[in-house]
Enzyme design. Structure first.
Site, PDB file in Angstrom:
ATOM      1  N   LYS A   1       0.745  -1.373  -0.011  1.00 56.40           N
ATOM      2  CA  LYS A   1      -0.354   0.206  -0.001  1.00 56.40           C
ATOM      3  C   LYS A   1       0.260   1.174  -0.109  1.00 56.40           C
ATOM      4  CE  LYS A   1      -4.445  -1.099   0.285  1.00 56.40           C
ATOM      5  NZ  LYS A   1      -5.736  -0.290  -0.824  1.00 56.40           N
TER       6      LYS A   1
ATOM      7  N   SER B   1       0.900  -9.628  -0.818  1.00 57.69           N
ATOM      8  CA  SER B   1       0.276  -9.049   0.015  1.00 57.69           C
ATOM      9  C   SER B   1       0.673  -8.181   0.582  1.00 57.69           C
ATOM     10  CB  SER B   1      -0.392  -8.191  -0.956  1.00 57.69           C
ATOM     11  OG  SER B   1      -1.783  -8.552   0.290  1.00 57.69           O
TER      12      SER B   1
END
Length: 505
Positions: free
Chosen positions: A51, A305
């Site tokens: 992110k 992720s």
């Protein structure tokens, strides 16, 4: 068109803060699936998640006047950390609105990175609505977690690195989906540069907003969203992300909580890193694809992720992993209530390791037991064992896929004994965690004295903890003690234990 993102991705100047993450082999998983499995390690970013790429790229596009006003975002945690670190790096004030359900590790990390945290609502959507209200009130700049071209482009740099790191052919890439920023950016880049590579979006079964949108050919809002994989717990796919994704992916794969837990274990065994549920989502999808399509000999990439999960969630994850991998079968079985029944039943289990065994005496006719067993998912052992027990005359119910059984009943089997049960003595044991340990116990004791209670769970340690009740007349107590000493298992009598007296006696 998605091609418009290629220049944005190539122009993203994020590497004074974000890092280029490695593309690692997963040798154990590759051997097991007979494919070349690779993991794109976004858990190795400064905030342990991809992110930071999108958040930082978005801040870089703001004017000096906009940065001076400060930024605000709503996030379940990873976007929050990425934005907080990015804002600190550029000297920008950042307020982050987070759902109250956000793991504390993420809340604390945002604060540590310099962001001001506001906890509001139980879901991302409730937090987002509150953040928008604050934007209107304070005049700050809202930084979307996924539904923004600059954020999408920042996330797309993952694909740019991936294709550069592996110039040879890649058969398929699996990408987790919540709001869709990572998937949109990566899919747009991959399909432009290597259109022959398949791209699959992966999301939890209980938060499948993309699957619903693809089915209806428009964005829809889910009535309910599961929050186990909190990083992808979104009720509606983003508008811009859906516009890109729908033309760039080859399919959507949904995965269960158990399958995600199994993928977390796989990642740990190959990398020694602990993925958060959303971080392991793509690998769970990869494994499901391999299994359903019978794929072998291909090069497959899953995006790991993120690794932001609370330590106390690991107990639940570990418990669900074996079932998610198909390596544990859970049965309810009815056996006769008489000495020797347990020994006979366990002899049919062979050399399989027992993961759980729960029972409490209820009447003199039959006993209902709850048993978990390790099985080989590739040899159909679960079905074979079910058929073996049935043919031997046992009434068996397969509880492996029963959520109530797995979440609750396995911990609630028992209760007080009926009044007619007398002469019960209780012992607590440590069994060595190896096949045959339980049978050795039953072979020594169960044929002589009636077992009235049995609770055992495998916790992955060297020794399993076991609580056993038996009907033993006073004149035979010394004989029992002698048999226990011969077993050479550490034990303690608990007949006078207050917890036993209060809940079980």
């Amino acid at each position: 068109m998605p091609q418009s993102y290629i220049k944005r991705i190539l122009d993203a100047r994020i590497y004074d803060l974000a890092v280029e993450t490695p593309l690692d082999d997963a040798p154990l998983l590759s051997e097991r699936t007979e494919n070349n499995v690779l993991l794109k390690r976004e858990d190795l970013q400064p905030v342990f998640s991809f992110k930071v790429r999108g958040a930082y790229n978005k801040l870089l596009q703001l004017t000096e006047e906009e940065r001076a006003r400060g930024v605000i975002a709503a996030s379940a945690g990873n976007h929050a950390q990425g934005l907080a670190l990015s804002a600190k790096h550029l000297g920008v004030t950042a307020i982050i609105v987070m759902p109250r359900t956000t793991p504390s590790i993420k809340v604390d990390a945002v604060k540590r990175h310099g962001g001001k945290v506001v906890l509001q609502g139980d879901t991302y959507d409730e937090a987002s609505a509150y953040a928008q209200a604050l934007v209107a009130e304070k005049g700050m700049i809202y930084i979307p977690p996924y539904d923004d071209p600059d954020v999408i482009a920042g996330q797309g740099t993952v694909a740019m690195e991936l294709l550069r790191q592996h110039p040879a052919h890649i058969d398929a890439v699996f990408i987790p989906v919540g709001g869709g920023g990572l998937c949109a950016g990566m899919a747009a880049y991959i399909k432009f540069v290597r259109p022959q590579t398949k791209v699959f979006a992966v999301e939890p079964e209980d938060a499948a907003c993309l699957k619903a949108a693809m089915k209806h050919k428009r964005r829809v809002v889910l009535d309910e969203v599961g929050i186990f994989a909190d990083g992808v717990a979104v009720a509606q796919i983003g508008e811009e992300t859906f516009r890109v994704i729908k033309d760039c992916i080859d399919g959507v794969i949904t995965v269960s909580t158990d399958e995600i837990c199994a993928a977390i274990k796989d990642i740990f065994e190959d990398t020694r890193s602990i993925a958060e549920p959303a971080g392991a989502c793509s690998l769970a999808g990869l494994k499901k694809y391999v299994d359903s399509e019978g794929i072998t000999g291909q090069t497959l990439v899953a995006v790991h992720s993120g690794a932001n999960t609370n330590f106390d969630r690991l107990r639940y994850i570990s418990e669900r992993t074996e079932i998610g991998e198909g390596r544990e079968a859970v049965f309810a079985v009815v056996i006769p209530e008489k000495p020797g029944s347990y020994k006979k039943f366990c002899s049919l289990l062979g050399k399989r390791s027992v993961t759980e065994f729960n029972y409490r005496y209820s009447d003199s006719g039959q006993a209902n037991i709850f048993v978990g067993l390790q099985v080989n998912p590739y040899k159909n052992e679960r079905q074979e064992l079910f058929e073996t027990l049935t043919k031997k005359g046992y009434f068996v119910v397969d509880m492996t896929d029963n959520e109530v059984a797995k979440l609750h009943i396995r911990h609630m089997v028992g209760g007080h004994a009926p009044k007619e049960l007398d002469n019960e003595v209780v012992y607590r044991f440590e069994f060595p965690e190896r096949p045959g340990a339980l049978y050795k116990f039953l072979d020594k004791l169960a044929g002589r004295w009636n077992i009235t209670m049995f609770h055992y769970r495998n916790h992955g340690a060297a020794f399993g903890r076991v609580l056993v009740g038996m009907q033993v007349p006073p004149e035979e107590r010394e004989e029992v003690e002698q048999s226990l000493r011969e077993l050479n298992y550490p034990y303690t009598e608990e007949t006078d234990n207050e917890a036993y007296r209060f809940f079980l006696a």
